[in-house]
Design a protein around this motif. Structure first.
Motif: not given
Length: 220
Positions: A166-168, A88-92, A46-47
């Motif tokens: 952008r939504r991600e 994962d959009p937060r991954a580096d 869903p993300h």
């Protein structure tokens, strides 16, 4: 789309996964179907707003349409399935690509794909971190060109893609997003060519660069 349409499309995609994996040497087993279903579930998380089943399908369609340009199109197809399997959009940095390559290693080994083919899929997945392809790498060129095909769409389609990205990254404040997104676009524009395969470059290079520059002006 009705539930039955969704089930039919999922079955068709898993059929494409099975065909590619068997073409690469996997055994015909229920584990192969389960692996495809598990991958499809990842693409439906869903993300995700751009890195979705729609993107997977679009990449596979380009690969299928130009399979004759690859040395081993089934390995390119498997890499397409796996290239954003972990997202994962937060991954580096290239964390998603590295995690997706690790997942490909485990899944493909588990269904009996030979080690050499698994290593090649892993290599191809990692290429999508920067889309830098060596001359003569036909499989890498087709995968990366397919992955970047969205950049060459009509302006309205490109704008929907940019909005989905952008939504991600909704967790990122607007000023920081603008800086980060501009860095990504600058990196793409700095590539000697966005598309390596001549037949695709002839059609896509100009509109893709126009779209990238147009978006970049909105970020400055």
């Amino acid at each position: 789309m009705t539930d039955s349409d969704g089930r039919r499309r999922a079955a068709e995609l898993i059929g494409r996964w099975r065909a590619a994996a068997r073409g690469a040497g996997a055994g015909d087993s229920s584990a192969l179907t389960d692996a495809g279903a598990g991958l499809l579930a990842r693409w439906g998380e869903p993300h995700r707003h751009y890195h979705t089943v729609r993107h997977l399908t679009a990449v596979l369609d380009v690969v299928d349409a130009h399979a004759e340009l690859a040395d081993d199109p089934d390995l390119v197809r498997l890499a397409a399935w796996c290239h954003d399997a972990v997202y994962d959009p937060r991954a580096d940095g290239d964390g998603n690509e590295r995690a997706s390559a690790d997942l490909a290693d485990v899944l493909l080994t588990g269904v009996g794909v030979p080690a050499g083919a698994v290593a090649e899929v892993r290599r191809l997945v990692l290429l999508t971190a920067g889309h830098a392809v060596m001359a003569g790498d036909r499989d890498g060129a087709l995968l990366c060109d397919a992955d970047l095909a969205v950049l060459a769409g009509p302006p309205d389609e490109y704008d929907r893609y940019a909005a989905a990205v952008r939504r991600e990254y909704a967790h990122v404040p607007e000023p920081a997003f603008r800086v980060g997104r501009a860095w990504v676009l600058d990196g793409l524009l700095a590539l000697p060519t966005l598309y390596r395969l001549p037949v695709l470059a002839a059609r896509w290079e100009h509109p893709a660069r126009a779209n990238l520059r147009r978006e970049l002006t909105t970020l400055c």
